[in-house]
Write an enzyme that holds these catalytic residues in place. Sequence first.
Site, mmCIF file in Angstrom:
data_model
loop_
_atom_site.group_PDB
_atom_site.id
_atom_site.type_symbol
_atom_site.label_atom_id
_atom_site.label_comp_id
_atom_site.label_asym_id
_atom_site.label_seq_id
_atom_site.Cartn_x
_atom_site.Cartn_y
_atom_site.Cartn_z
ATOM 1 N N ASP A 210 0.859 -1.184 0.000
ATOM 2 C CA ASP A 210 0.000 0.000 0.000
ATOM 3 C C ASP A 210 0.898 1.237 0.000
ATOM 4 O O ASP A 210 1.953 1.243 0.640
ATOM 5 C CB ASP A 210 -0.865 0.038 1.262
ATOM 6 C CG ASP A 210 -1.980 -0.990 1.228
ATOM 7 O OD1 ASP A 210 -1.980 -1.830 0.310
ATOM 8 O OD2 ASP A 210 -2.850 -0.961 2.117
ATOM 9 N N HIS A 268 4.731 -7.512 -0.318
ATOM 10 C CA HIS A 268 4.492 -8.807 -0.943
ATOM 11 C C HIS A 268 5.187 -8.881 -2.297
ATOM 12 O O HIS A 268 5.616 -7.853 -2.838
ATOM 13 C CB HIS A 268 2.987 -9.030 -1.114
ATOM 14 C CG HIS A 268 2.230 -8.995 0.173
ATOM 15 N ND1 HIS A 268 1.715 -10.123 0.770
ATOM 16 C CD2 HIS A 268 1.903 -7.963 0.997
ATOM 17 C CE1 HIS A 268 1.102 -9.790 1.896
ATOM 18 N NE2 HIS A 268 1.205 -8.482 2.052
ATOM 19 N N SER A 379 7.701 3.347 5.002
ATOM 20 C CA SER A 379 8.993 3.520 4.347
ATOM 21 C C SER A 379 8.791 3.512 2.844
ATOM 22 O O SER A 379 7.823 4.064 2.357
ATOM 23 C CB SER A 379 9.963 2.426 4.784
ATOM 24 O OG SER A 379 11.271 2.764 4.381
#
Length: 427
Positions: A210, A268, A379
Site C-alpha cells: 500500500d 508482498h 517507508s
Amino acid sequence: MRSYLRFSDRHRQRPTRPRKRVICSSAHFICSRMSPAATAQSPFGISLHSLSFRLLLIFRGSIVAMSRRFVYKLDQAVTAALGPNGRYIAMVGMTASAVLLTFHYKFREVIAATDNVAEIQSPSKLFYLRLLFGRTRSRITGSVMNINIMPALRDPIYRTLASVGGIDTEEIRYPLRSYKCIGHLFARTLKDKEREIEDIGTQSLASPADGVVTALGDVSSERVEQVKGATYSLRAFLGLMPKVTNPEKNTLKFVVLHLKPKNYHHFHAPAKFDVNVLRHMTGETLPVFSSFLKRFNDIFSVNERVVMSGNWKYGCMHMVAVAAYNVGNIRIDKEPSLRTNELRVVLRHLGGDVETRTYSRQPFEYSVGQHVGEFRLGSTIVLIFEAPHNFTWDMKPGQEVRVGQRLGGVGPIRRAQTEDERLFAFY
C-alpha cells in the site's frame, strides 16, 4: 638616579622584544607555507616570498593595532547583543562551530578516502542531514514505539492515533486492545478479502505494498529519479549495475512506492519472482517523503536497505526495501536472522561491507502476492525490473495504490476466476 632610570627604561622596553619575535616567527611561518609559485621574482627584483616577509615586518605595528581594534569592537558588539555574559556565550558558540567544522572536514575526508562508493553529489548536505536525522534518534523512537501499553489504555490511545493518522480500523485483523504497543499496531495484519490480486497474469506487475507512487519510468542512465527533480546512483543503490538480458526486446524500468504511517506496512511479491541474492547495505535513516526527496539527491543510495535480486518472466528484477526515519527495522520472512539499524556498524557509504547472502542452488521462489516482509511506521519499496518495450503503466506519480493492484503489464488484465487465485495470505 640617572643610571636607575636608564635601567628602568631598558626594563620597560624588554616586553616589546618578544612581540617582535612572535610577529617575525608568524611571518616566517606564513611565508614558508606559500606555494612554490610565490618564490618567483616580483617586479621589485626579489622573490614574492621575501617581499611578503618584509612587508609583514614593516607593517607589524599596524597589523597588531588593527587586530586589537577588531577584537575590541567584536567584544563590544557581542556584549551589546547578548548582554554582560555575551562573550562567554560567543566563546561556547565559536567552540561548537570549530568542533562542527572539524567533524565536517573529517566526514568529507572519509567519503574521499572510500572513493565515494555511494556516488554522493553533496557530502556537505549529507553531513548536516545526519546531524538532524541520525540513526540514534531512530532507535530511540523505535524503543518508545515498542513500550508496552496497559490493556485499559490501549483502545483509547489507538483510536486517537487512528483518527489522527487516517488508519482504517475496520480492516485490521485483530481487536485494537490485542496490540501490546504502538509498533505492533503499525505492523498490523489485515482481515481476509481486504486485498485482492487484480491481475493474475504472469505478464503483469502487482503493487507490492500500500502507498503512493512517487516516481516511475525507464532507466536511461546510471542516475535514476527518486522523485521528480532529484536522483540517486543506481549502481550504488543496488550494489551493481543491472544489465538487460535482451536489449532488442526489453528495457529496464523502475517504480517507487512510498508507504505512509497510515498504510498497511507489509510488502508482498509483485510477480512470480525467484530471489538468487540478498544484499543488506547498512546506511542512514533519513526521511523519504516526497517533499524531502525533492530537495536532496542520493537519499536512497545512503539509506539502510535490503536488496532482493532475482528473475521474473521477462528477465532481471530487484526488489528493494528502503529504511526511513524512525523505520530502522526491515524484516524478511525467509531470513529471520537479518538485523537492520544495528549499533556500532560501519555504514556502507563510509566504507562498510555489504552483507551478501546467495541462494543460487535453492533460490527463494515467490508467487504473486506472497508475503515477503514488513516495515515499522512506513517507508519505501523500489522495484527495478526488465520488461518488454510494449509494457505499459496503469499508474501515474502521485496516485495511491493498494497491495495486489496492477501497476502495469503487457496486454489486457486477466481476472481471477476462483477464490484461491484472487486472495493471498497476510499472515
